[in-house]
Design an enzyme around this catalytic site. Structure first.
Site, PDB file in Angstrom:
ATOM      1  N   ASN A   1     -25.575  25.442  94.385  1.00 59.95           N
ATOM      2  CA  ASN A   1     -25.927  26.740  94.140  1.00 59.95           C
ATOM      3  C   ASN A   1     -26.853  27.310  94.930  1.00 59.95           C
ATOM      4  OD1 ASN A   1     -27.488  29.045  93.253  1.00 59.95           O
ATOM      5  ND2 ASN A   1     -27.640  28.871  91.192  1.00 59.95           N
TER       6      ASN A   1
ATOM      7  N   ASP B   1     -28.515  30.431  96.270  1.00 55.73           N
ATOM      8  CA  ASP B   1     -28.821  31.759  95.610  1.00 55.73           C
ATOM      9  C   ASP B   1     -30.121  31.578  96.244  1.00 55.73           C
ATOM     10  OD1 ASP B   1     -26.903  32.149  93.419  1.00 55.73           O
ATOM     11  OD2 ASP B   1     -28.244  31.853  92.088  1.00 55.73           O
ATOM     12  N   HIS B   2     -31.115  30.200  96.492  1.00 58.91           N
ATOM     13  CA  HIS B   2     -32.709  30.571  96.926  1.00 58.91           C
ATOM     14  C   HIS B   2     -32.301  29.838  98.531  1.00 58.91           C
ATOM     15  CE1 HIS B   2     -33.838  31.008  93.115  1.00 58.91           C
ATOM     16  NE2 HIS B   2     -33.279  29.211  92.596  1.00 58.91           N
TER      17      HIS B   2
ATOM     18  N   ARG C   1     -38.093  38.442 103.748  1.00 58.85           N
ATOM     19  CA  ARG C   1     -38.015  38.767 104.577  1.00 58.85           C
ATOM     20  C   ARG C   1     -36.915  40.517 104.448  1.00 58.85           C
ATOM     21  NH1 ARG C   1     -41.159  37.724 109.714  1.00 58.85           N
ATOM     22  NH2 ARG C   1     -42.647  37.847 108.337  1.00 58.85           N
TER      23      ARG C   1
ATOM     24  N   HIS D   1     -25.193  32.927  91.838  1.00 57.56           N
ATOM     25  CA  HIS D   1     -25.083  33.948  90.597  1.00 57.56           C
ATOM     26  C   HIS D   1     -25.282  35.240  91.492  1.00 57.56           C
ATOM     27  CE1 HIS D   1     -28.024  34.361  86.532  1.00 57.56           C
ATOM     28  NE2 HIS D   1     -27.058  35.210  87.032  1.00 57.56           N
TER      29      HIS D   1
ATOM     30  N   ARG E   1     -26.890  38.658  89.985  1.00 59.69           N
ATOM     31  CA  ARG E   1     -27.579  39.113  89.606  1.00 59.69           C
ATOM     32  C   ARG E   1     -27.624  40.471  89.031  1.00 59.69           C
ATOM     33  NH1 ARG E   1     -31.525  35.002  87.135  1.00 59.69           N
ATOM     34  NH2 ARG E   1     -32.347  36.620  86.066  1.00 59.69           N
TER      35      ARG E   1
ATOM     36  N   ARG F   1     -30.861  40.114  93.057  1.00 58.00           N
ATOM     37  CA  ARG F   1     -32.376  40.209  93.962  1.00 58.00           C
ATOM     38  C   ARG F   1     -32.508  38.370  94.447  1.00 58.00           C
ATOM     39  NH1 ARG F   1     -34.890  36.733  88.698  1.00 58.00           N
ATOM     40  NH2 ARG F   1     -34.810  38.610  87.666  1.00 58.00           N
ATOM     41  N   HIS F   2     -30.843  37.880  94.928  1.00 54.40           N
ATOM     42  CA  HIS F   2     -30.817  36.812  95.885  1.00 54.40           C
ATOM     43  C   HIS F   2     -29.752  37.103  96.426  1.00 54.40           C
ATOM     44  CE1 HIS F   2     -30.248  35.339  92.218  1.00 54.40           C
ATOM     45  NE2 HIS F   2     -30.490  34.839  92.005  1.00 54.40           N
TER      46      HIS F   2
ATOM     47  N   GLU G   1     -21.699  32.864  88.395  1.00 54.25           N
ATOM     48  CA  GLU G   1     -22.671  32.841  87.114  1.00 54.25           C
ATOM     49  C   GLU G   1     -22.476  34.454  87.213  1.00 54.25           C
ATOM     50  OE1 GLU G   1     -26.213  30.522  87.912  1.00 54.25           O
ATOM     51  OE2 GLU G   1     -25.125  28.892  88.373  1.00 54.25           O
TER      52      GLU G   1
ATOM     53  N   THR H   1     -35.971  32.664  86.847  1.00 50.81           N
ATOM     54  CA  THR H   1     -35.140  31.999  86.616  1.00 50.81           C
ATOM     55  C   THR H   1     -33.787  32.416  85.995  1.00 50.81           C
ATOM     56  OG1 THR H   1     -33.233  29.863  87.270  1.00 50.81           O
ATOM     57  CG2 THR H   1     -35.892  30.012  86.846  1.00 50.81           C
ATOM     58  N   THR H   2     -32.938  31.530  85.108  1.00 46.38           N
ATOM     59  CA  THR H   2     -31.905  31.487  84.072  1.00 46.38           C
ATOM     60  C   THR H   2     -33.313  30.662  82.956  1.00 46.38           C
ATOM     61  OG1 THR H   2     -30.227  31.936  84.988  1.00 46.38           O
ATOM     62  CG2 THR H   2     -29.842  31.175  82.858  1.00 46.38           C
TER      63      THR H   2
ATOM     64  N   GLU I   1     -21.679  23.923  80.199  1.00 36.34           N
ATOM     65  CA  GLU I   1     -22.805  23.471  81.302  1.00 36.34           C
ATOM     66  C   GLU I   1     -23.757  23.914  80.626  1.00 36.34           C
ATOM     67  OE1 GLU I   1     -23.399  25.450  85.153  1.00 36.34           O
ATOM     68  OE2 GLU I   1     -25.539  24.727  84.986  1.00 36.34           O
TER      69      GLU I   1
ATOM     70  N   HIS J   1     -29.746  22.859  86.238  1.00 34.93           N
ATOM     71  CA  HIS J   1     -31.014  23.865  85.875  1.00 34.93           C
ATOM     72  C   HIS J   1     -31.923  22.479  85.641  1.00 34.93           C
ATOM     73  CE1 HIS J   1     -33.891  26.498  85.309  1.00 34.93           C
ATOM     74  NE2 HIS J   1     -33.253  27.470  85.753  1.00 34.93           N
ATOM     75  N   GLY J   2     -32.683  22.575  86.932  1.00 32.76           N
ATOM     76  CA  GLY J   2     -34.200  21.901  86.955  1.00 32.76           C
ATOM     77  C   GLY J   2     -33.836  20.927  87.254  1.00 32.76           C
TER      78      GLY J   2
ATOM     79  N   GLY K   1     -29.406  23.860  92.532  1.00 34.40           N
ATOM     80  CA  GLY K   1     -29.093  24.498  93.495  1.00 34.40           C
ATOM     81  C   GLY K   1     -30.626  24.492  94.146  1.00 34.40           C
ATOM     82  N   HIS K   2     -32.250  24.333  93.407  1.00 31.89           N
ATOM     83  CA  HIS K   2     -33.279  24.649  93.816  1.00 31.89           C
ATOM     84  C   HIS K   2     -34.061  23.009  94.579  1.00 31.89           C
ATOM     85  CE1 HIS K   2     -37.580  24.785  93.927  1.00 31.89           C
ATOM     86  NE2 HIS K   2     -37.704  26.465  94.329  1.00 31.89           N
TER      87      HIS K   2
HETATM   88  N1  PXP Z   1     -27.253  26.514  86.379  1.00 35.11           N
HETATM   89  C1  PXP Z   1     -27.079  27.918  85.738  1.00 35.11           C
HETATM   90  C2  PXP Z   1     -26.420  28.298  84.919  1.00 35.11           C
HETATM   91  C3  PXP Z   1     -28.175  28.714  86.477  1.00 35.11           C
HETATM   92  O1  PXP Z   1     -28.621  29.499  85.991  1.00 35.11           O
HETATM   93  C4  PXP Z   1     -29.003  27.442  87.630  1.00 35.11           C
HETATM   94  C5  PXP Z   1     -30.319  28.347  88.423  1.00 35.11           C
HETATM   95  O2  PXP Z   1     -29.502  29.347  88.629  1.00 35.11           O
HETATM   96  C6  PXP Z   1     -28.789  26.142  88.362  1.00 35.11           C
HETATM   97  C7  PXP Z   1     -27.350  25.756  87.113  1.00 35.11           C
HETATM   98  C8  PXP Z   1     -29.276  25.438  88.751  1.00 35.11           C
HETATM   99  O3  PXP Z   1     -31.017  25.469  88.742  1.00 35.11           O
HETATM  100  P1  PXP Z   1     -31.796  25.083  89.665  1.00 35.11           P
HETATM  101  O4  PXP Z   1     -31.757  26.216  90.913  1.00 35.11           O
HETATM  102  O5  PXP Z   1     -32.740  24.228  89.083  1.00 35.11           O
HETATM  103  O6  PXP Z   1     -30.632  24.081  90.398  1.00 35.11           O
END
Ligand code: PXP
Length: 239
Positions: free
Chosen positions: A7, A9-10, A18, A43, A45, A49-50, A70, A100-101, A151, A191-192, A213-214
């Site tokens: 992912n 996004d970040h 910036r 994602h 949104r 925002r990103h 997403e 975040t979600t 998921e 996620h996480g 992602g993160h």
């Molecule tokens: N899956 C979904 C559906 C999410 O919304 C996210 C966060 O954008 C992730 C996975 C990835 O989560 P993380 O950034 O914590 O790895």
């Protein structure tokens, strides 16, 4: 062997901090693919925002593996997805005020709505995944709405403070994965997840793909995107 979808996004979050045009999530996606990632996720949104519309469009043009968009199950996003045509869509809940979600989608609450959204996306040739909490009833509901994949939300598991808590929460993820697999749904998780807490998934080969992602972007700031993705691929492929 399990797959890793990255992912990006970040990467866009850092850009937006910036308000300029770097770093570019599209370049990051290319690097992730060169490092061996099996797919790219972004994602779009409602508040942009990103990831923004330009990112999604360019990702569609450049991603060679598989693009997973997403999105919230709302009209605007169904329209964008139907025209951009990612390879798949993951339906997620979305609140403006969240960082975040936060939780999984409550598919049971609006089955007719989600069935219609799935039908529209299927008509556009797009596979649909439901991002849900590890709850067998939500798995049932996702199946009832003709989703292709679920998921499983691993946020609760990844926030466990003790070994005991982690075991219990992982158990819930495992039961949801078993339920989904017995219904012939594809099983992903995310996620996480990070370089440490993913190791427990060695006990759960039913998970076909991880969405991360993160932790990868956080590692990339220190060691570079290529190395961060490769480190995670090594872990995922050893599960
Ligand atoms: N899956 C979904 C559906 C999410 O919304 C996210 C966060 O954008 C992730 C996975 C990835 O989560 P993380 O950034 O914590 O790895």
């Amino acid at each position: 062997m399990a797959k890793l979808a990255v992912n990006v996004d970040h990467v866009a979050t850092v850009r937006e901090a910036r308000g300029i045009d770097v770093p570019d999530p599209v370049l990051a996606a290319g690097l992730a693919e060169l490092a061996g990632a099996d797919g790219i996720i972004c994602h779009l949104r409602e508040d942009r925002r990103h990831i923004n519309d330009r990112d999604l469009r360019l990702l569609r043009e450049t991603v060679k593996t598989r693009l997973n968009m997403e999105m919230a199950a709302v009209d605007e996003m169904v329209g964008i997805a139907s025209s951009v045509k990612p390879d798949m869509v993951t339906l997620v809940p979305e609140k403006r005020e969240e960082l975040t979600t936060e939780g999984g989608l409550d598919v049971m609450a609006r089955p007719d709505h989600y069935r219609e959204v799935v039908e529209r996306l299927h008509q556009a040739g797009i596979k649909v995944s439901f991002f849900i909490d590890p709850d067998p009833e939500q798995v049932d509901a996702a199946r009832g709405c003709r989703g292709d994949i679920i998921e499983i939300h691993t946020g609760h598991y990844s926030e466990a403070q003790t070994e005991d808590e982690a075991k219990k929460r992982f158990g819930r993820v495992a039961r949801a994965a078993q339920a989904a697999s017995s219904m012939d749904l594809g099983v992903s998780a995310g996620h996480g997840l990070n370089y440490m807490n993913i190791k427990r998934f060695e006990a759960l080969p039913l998970v076909e793909e991880y969405s991360i992602g993160h932790s990868i972007v956080a590692m990339a700031v220190l060691v570079g995107f290529d190395q961060a993705v490769r480190k995670m691929i090594d872990l995922v492929k050893s599960l």
